[in-house]
Design a protein around this motif. Structure first.
Motif, PDB file in Angstrom:
ATOM      1  N   LEU A  73       0.841  -1.203   0.000  1.00  0.00           N
ATOM      2  CA  LEU A  73       0.000   0.000   0.000  1.00  0.00           C
ATOM      3  C   LEU A  73       0.881   1.260   0.000  1.00  0.00           C
ATOM      4  O   LEU A  73       0.668   2.186  -0.792  1.00  0.00           O
ATOM      5  CB  LEU A  73      -0.927  -0.010   1.223  1.00  0.00           C
ATOM      6  CG  LEU A  73      -1.850   1.195   1.361  1.00  0.00           C
ATOM      7  CD1 LEU A  73      -2.913   1.177   0.270  1.00  0.00           C
ATOM      8  CD2 LEU A  73      -2.540   1.204   2.739  1.00  0.00           C
ATOM      9  N   PHE A  74       1.894   1.279   0.859  1.00  0.00           N
ATOM     10  CA  PHE A  74       2.817   2.424   0.901  1.00  0.00           C
ATOM     11  C   PHE A  74       3.486   2.634  -0.454  1.00  0.00           C
ATOM     12  O   PHE A  74       3.535   3.757  -0.958  1.00  0.00           O
ATOM     13  CB  PHE A  74       3.920   2.196   1.943  1.00  0.00           C
ATOM     14  CG  PHE A  74       3.610   2.769   3.296  1.00  0.00           C
ATOM     15  CD1 PHE A  74       3.100   4.052   3.425  1.00  0.00           C
ATOM     16  CD2 PHE A  74       3.849   2.045   4.453  1.00  0.00           C
ATOM     17  CE1 PHE A  74       2.828   4.598   4.674  1.00  0.00           C
ATOM     18  CE2 PHE A  74       3.580   2.576   5.708  1.00  0.00           C
ATOM     19  CZ  PHE A  74       3.071   3.853   5.817  1.00  0.00           C
ATOM     20  N   PHE A  75       4.013   1.552  -1.026  1.00  0.00           N
ATOM     21  CA  PHE A  75       4.738   1.702  -2.295  1.00  0.00           C
ATOM     22  C   PHE A  75       3.814   2.277  -3.368  1.00  0.00           C
ATOM     23  O   PHE A  75       4.198   3.181  -4.112  1.00  0.00           O
ATOM     24  CB  PHE A  75       5.322   0.348  -2.759  1.00  0.00           C
ATOM     25  CG  PHE A  75       6.520  -0.109  -1.956  1.00  0.00           C
ATOM     26  CD1 PHE A  75       7.056   0.692  -0.962  1.00  0.00           C
ATOM     27  CD2 PHE A  75       7.115  -1.335  -2.200  1.00  0.00           C
ATOM     28  CE1 PHE A  75       8.166   0.281  -0.213  1.00  0.00           C
ATOM     29  CE2 PHE A  75       8.226  -1.763  -1.475  1.00  0.00           C
ATOM     30  CZ  PHE A  75       8.746  -0.955  -0.483  1.00  0.00           C
ATOM     31  N   HIS A 133       0.018   2.495  10.146  1.00  0.00           N
ATOM     32  CA  HIS A 133       1.332   1.841  10.282  1.00  0.00           C
ATOM     33  C   HIS A 133       1.868   2.016  11.712  1.00  0.00           C
ATOM     34  O   HIS A 133       2.276   1.047  12.358  1.00  0.00           O
ATOM     35  CB  HIS A 133       2.254   2.503   9.259  1.00  0.00           C
ATOM     36  CG  HIS A 133       3.674   2.069   9.257  1.00  0.00           C
ATOM     37  ND1 HIS A 133       4.062   0.770   9.045  1.00  0.00           N
ATOM     38  CD2 HIS A 133       4.838   2.769   9.400  1.00  0.00           C
ATOM     39  CE1 HIS A 133       5.380   0.698   9.063  1.00  0.00           C
ATOM     40  NE2 HIS A 133       5.877   1.902   9.282  1.00  0.00           N
ATOM     41  N   ILE A 134       1.789   3.236  12.209  1.00  0.00           N
ATOM     42  CA  ILE A 134       2.338   3.499  13.545  1.00  0.00           C
ATOM     43  C   ILE A 134       1.472   2.805  14.616  1.00  0.00           C
ATOM     44  O   ILE A 134       2.007   2.203  15.556  1.00  0.00           O
ATOM     45  CB  ILE A 134       2.486   5.024  13.778  1.00  0.00           C
ATOM     46  CG1 ILE A 134       3.569   5.554  12.833  1.00  0.00           C
ATOM     47  CG2 ILE A 134       2.848   5.339  15.235  1.00  0.00           C
ATOM     48  CD1 ILE A 134       3.765   7.048  12.827  1.00  0.00           C
ATOM     49  N   LEU A 135       0.145   2.815  14.414  1.00  0.00           N
ATOM     50  CA  LEU A 135      -0.734   2.104  15.361  1.00  0.00           C
ATOM     51  C   LEU A 135      -0.413   0.610  15.393  1.00  0.00           C
ATOM     52  O   LEU A 135      -0.388  -0.013  16.461  1.00  0.00           O
ATOM     53  CB  LEU A 135      -2.209   2.311  14.977  1.00  0.00           C
ATOM     54  CG  LEU A 135      -2.802   3.672  15.351  1.00  0.00           C
ATOM     55  CD1 LEU A 135      -4.237   3.780  14.836  1.00  0.00           C
ATOM     56  CD2 LEU A 135      -2.761   3.885  16.869  1.00  0.00           C
ATOM     57  N   ALA A 136      -0.161   0.046  14.200  1.00  0.00           N
ATOM     58  CA  ALA A 136       0.154  -1.398  14.133  1.00  0.00           C
ATOM     59  C   ALA A 136       1.460  -1.694  14.872  1.00  0.00           C
ATOM     60  O   ALA A 136       1.555  -2.685  15.613  1.00  0.00           O
ATOM     61  CB  ALA A 136       0.248  -1.839  12.671  1.00  0.00           C
ATOM     62  N   ILE A 137       2.459  -0.811  14.703  1.00  0.00           N
ATOM     63  CA  ILE A 137       3.761  -1.026  15.372  1.00  0.00           C
ATOM     64  C   ILE A 137       3.554  -0.971  16.900  1.00  0.00           C
ATOM     65  O   ILE A 137       4.123  -1.780  17.642  1.00  0.00           O
ATOM     66  CB  ILE A 137       4.773   0.070  14.948  1.00  0.00           C
ATOM     67  CG1 ILE A 137       4.881   0.182  13.439  1.00  0.00           C
ATOM     68  CG2 ILE A 137       6.130  -0.136  15.623  1.00  0.00           C
ATOM     69  CD1 ILE A 137       5.753  -0.709  12.718  1.00  0.00           C
ATOM     70  N   ILE A 138       2.714  -0.005  17.353  1.00  0.00           N
ATOM     71  CA  ILE A 138       2.439   0.111  18.798  1.00  0.00           C
ATOM     72  C   ILE A 138       1.708  -1.147  19.292  1.00  0.00           C
ATOM     73  O   ILE A 138       2.027  -1.704  20.348  1.00  0.00           O
ATOM     74  CB  ILE A 138       1.619   1.390  19.097  1.00  0.00           C
ATOM     75  CG1 ILE A 138       2.449   2.635  18.752  1.00  0.00           C
ATOM     76  CG2 ILE A 138       1.171   1.436  20.553  1.00  0.00           C
ATOM     77  CD1 ILE A 138       1.708   3.950  18.827  1.00  0.00           C
TER      78      ILE A 138
HETATM   79  C1  HEM Z   1       6.499   8.795   7.127  1.00  0.00           C
HETATM   80  C2  HEM Z   1       6.242   7.791   7.950  1.00  0.00           C
HETATM   81  C3  HEM Z   1       6.531   6.346   7.633  1.00  0.00           C
HETATM   82  C4  HEM Z   1       6.475   5.669   6.443  1.00  0.00           C
HETATM   83  C5  HEM Z   1       6.041   6.205   5.080  1.00  0.00           C
HETATM   84  C6  HEM Z   1       6.891   4.298   6.694  1.00  0.00           C
HETATM   85  C7  HEM Z   1       6.976   3.304   5.730  1.00  0.00           C
HETATM   86  C8  HEM Z   1       7.445   2.033   5.926  1.00  0.00           C
HETATM   87  C9  HEM Z   1       7.713   1.058   4.896  1.00  0.00           C
HETATM   88  C10 HEM Z   1       7.510   1.307   3.385  1.00  0.00           C
HETATM   89  C11 HEM Z   1       8.175  -0.066   5.478  1.00  0.00           C
HETATM   90  C12 HEM Z   1       8.647  -1.324   4.764  1.00  0.00           C
HETATM   91  C13 HEM Z   1      10.154  -1.248   4.590  1.00  0.00           C
HETATM   92  C14 HEM Z   1      10.664  -2.064   3.425  1.00  0.00           C
HETATM   93  O1  HEM Z   1      10.441  -3.272   3.324  1.00  0.00           O
HETATM   94  O2  HEM Z   1      11.327  -1.483   2.553  1.00  0.00           O
HETATM   95  C15 HEM Z   1       8.175   0.162   6.906  1.00  0.00           C
HETATM   96  C16 HEM Z   1       8.559  -0.748   7.865  1.00  0.00           C
HETATM   97  C17 HEM Z   1       8.618  -0.455   9.214  1.00  0.00           C
HETATM   98  N1  HEM Z   1       8.382   0.770   9.811  1.00  0.00           N
HETATM   99 FE1  HEM Z   1       7.777   2.452   8.942  1.00  0.00          FE
HETATM  100  N2  HEM Z   1       7.192   4.167   8.025  1.00  0.00           N
HETATM  101  C18 HEM Z   1       6.988   5.385   8.623  1.00  0.00           C
HETATM  102  C19 HEM Z   1       7.187   5.705   9.935  1.00  0.00           C
HETATM  103  C20 HEM Z   1       7.572   4.811  10.892  1.00  0.00           C
HETATM  104  C21 HEM Z   1       7.788   5.135  12.289  1.00  0.00           C
HETATM  105  C22 HEM Z   1       7.616   6.526  12.895  1.00  0.00           C
HETATM  106  C23 HEM Z   1       8.147   3.979  12.897  1.00  0.00           C
HETATM  107  C24 HEM Z   1       8.486   3.722  14.334  1.00  0.00           C
HETATM  108  C25 HEM Z   1       7.974   4.346  15.330  1.00  0.00           C
HETATM  109  C26 HEM Z   1       8.175   2.935  11.898  1.00  0.00           C
HETATM  110  C27 HEM Z   1       8.514   1.628  12.126  1.00  0.00           C
HETATM  111  C28 HEM Z   1       8.599   0.641  11.170  1.00  0.00           C
HETATM  112  C29 HEM Z   1       8.971  -0.729  11.458  1.00  0.00           C
HETATM  113  C30 HEM Z   1       9.294  -1.292  12.833  1.00  0.00           C
HETATM  114  C31 HEM Z   1       8.980  -1.415  10.231  1.00  0.00           C
HETATM  115  C32 HEM Z   1       9.278  -2.921  10.035  1.00  0.00           C
HETATM  116  C33 HEM Z   1       7.952  -3.613  10.064  1.00  0.00           C
HETATM  117  C34 HEM Z   1       8.065  -5.131  10.043  1.00  0.00           C
HETATM  118  O3  HEM Z   1       8.771  -5.679  10.887  1.00  0.00           O
HETATM  119  O4  HEM Z   1       7.422  -5.760   9.175  1.00  0.00           O
HETATM  120  N3  HEM Z   1       7.818   3.471  10.688  1.00  0.00           N
HETATM  121  N4  HEM Z   1       7.744   1.455   7.161  1.00  0.00           N
END
Ligand code: HEM
Ligand code: HEM
Length: 215
Positions: free
Chosen positions: A97-99, A152-157
Motif C-alpha cells: 500500500l505504501f509503495f 502503520h504506527i498504530l500497528a507497530i504500537i
Molecule cells: C512517514 C512515515 C513512515 C512511512 C512512510 C513508513 C513506511 C514504511 C515502509 C515502506 C516499510 C517497509 C520497509 C521495506 O520493506 O522497505 C516500513 C517498515 C517499518 N516501519 Fe515504517 N514508516 C513510517 C514511519 C515509521 C515510524 C515513525 C516507525 C516507528 C515508530 C516505523 C517503524 C517501522 C517498522 C518497525 C517497520 C518494520 C515492520 C516489520 O517488521 O514488518 N515506521 N515502514
C-alpha cells in the motif's frame, strides 16, 4: 533461539530516508517551497526505484515476491499465528500500500503545476486535462498517505503491546528467533544503485531547482 539478521543496511537506511523525505516533501509542498520540493522529490524517486530494484535482486526479506500472500496468510498473521523473519503477510500488505501510494504521489507530481510559475518536468508533454487530473490526485492522495502512516504506527504500537519490538529490529537489523536465517545481500550495492539513479534524475530534471536552492 539465536540472533538472526532480518534487515540489511539498505532497508534500514531506506526506511528513515523515506520518513525524512516525506516530511520535507509535505512541508515544502504545503509552504510552496517548490525548489526544495522538486529536488527532494527526485531524490525520493531515486530511492523508491532503488528499493524496487532491491526487491528483485536484494536480500530475501527485501523481496517484492514475498509481499504478495494468500489472504488466508494475512488473516493468520492478524491472528498472530504466522511467524516468519521479515514482514509478515499483513505487514506486507501495508508495505505494498505504501509503495503504491508513494509512487502515485511521485508520478503525479511530475505532471503537476502550481498554475503560476512552476511546472513539474513532464507537464509540457501532456494535455491540460491530464495535468488537471494529476494535480487533483497529487492534492488528495497525500491524505491517504497520512492515513496509511497513522495505521502503520498504530500497528507497530499494537505489536509492542503484544511483546514484539519491531522498531528495535528495524534499528539494529537483527532479532532473536528460532527461525532459519534468511539469505542476505550487502546493502551498499543498493546504495550505489540509489546514488546512480539520483545523479541521473538530478542531471535530467533537477539542475535548475538545485542551483536556485543553493544560490
Ligand atoms: C512517514 C512515515 C513512515 C512511512 C512512510 C513508513 C513506511 C514504511 C515502509 C515502506 C516499510 C517497509 C520497509 C521495506 O520493506 O522497505 C516500513 C517498515 C517499518 N516501519 Fe515504517 N514508516 C513510517 C514511519 C515509521 C515510524 C515513525 C516507525 C516507528 C515508530 C516505523 C517503524 C517501522 C517498522 C518497525 C517497520 C518494520 C515492520 C516489520 O517488521 O514488518 N515506521 N515502514
Ligand atoms: C512522495 C512525494 C511527494 C509528496 C508527499 C508531495 C506532497 C505535496 C503536497 C502536500 C503539496 C501541497 C498540495 C496542496 O497544496 O494541497 C504538493 C504540491 C506540489 N507538488 Fe508535490 N509531493 C511529492 C512529489 C512531487 C514531485 C516529484 C513533484 C514534481 C517534480 C511535485 C510537484 C508539486 C507541485 C508543482 C506542487 C504545487 C501544486 C500547487 O501549487 O497547486 N511533487 N506536493
Amino acid at each position: 533461539m539465536g540472533k538472526v539478521k532480518v534487515w540489511d543496511g539498505f532497508i534500514r537506511g531506506f526506511h528513515w530516508l523515506l520518513v525524512t523525505a516525506l516530511g520535507v516533501l509535505y512541508i515544502s509542498g504545503e509552504e510552496g517551497w517548490l525548489e526544495l520540493h522538486f529536488v527532494t522529490g527526485y531524490m525520493l524517486l531515486a530511492l523508491m526505484l532503488a528499493r524496487l530494484i532491491w526487491g528483485v535482486i536484494g536480500s530475501e526479506t527485501a523481496r517484492l515476491s514475498k509481499l504478495i500472500n494468500h489472504p488466508a496468510k494475512v488473516v493468520n498473521a492478524l491472528k498472530g499465528k504466522e511467524d516468519r523473519v521479515g514482514h509478515n503477510a499483513a505487514g506486507s500488505l501495508m508495505v505494498v500500500l505504501f509503495f503504491v501510494l508513494i509512487l502515485l504521489q511521485l508520478v503525479t507530481g511530475l505532471f503537476t503545476t502550481d498554475d503560476i510559475l512552476v511546472d513539474g518536468p513532464l507537464v509540457q508533454y501532456v494535455s491540460y486535462d491530464l495535468v488537471e487530473l494529476a494535480g487533483s490526485i497529487h492534492h488528495s492522495n497525500i491524505d491517504f498517505i497520512i492515513a496509511a502512516i497513522a495505521l502503520h504506527i498504530l500497528a507497530i504500537i499494537a505489536y509492542r503491546f503484544k511483546g514484539k519490538n519491531l522498531i528495535k529490529t528495524l534499528l539494529t537489523g537483527t532479532a532473536e528467533s528460532s527461525l532459519q536465517q534468511p539469505k542476505m545481500k550487502a546493502g551498499w550495492i543498493a546504495y550505489i544503485i540509489f546514488a546512480l539513479l539520483a545523479a541521473v534524475l538530478i542531471f535530467l530534471w533537477g539542475m535548475e531547482p538545485l542551483s536556485q536552492l543553493i544560490a
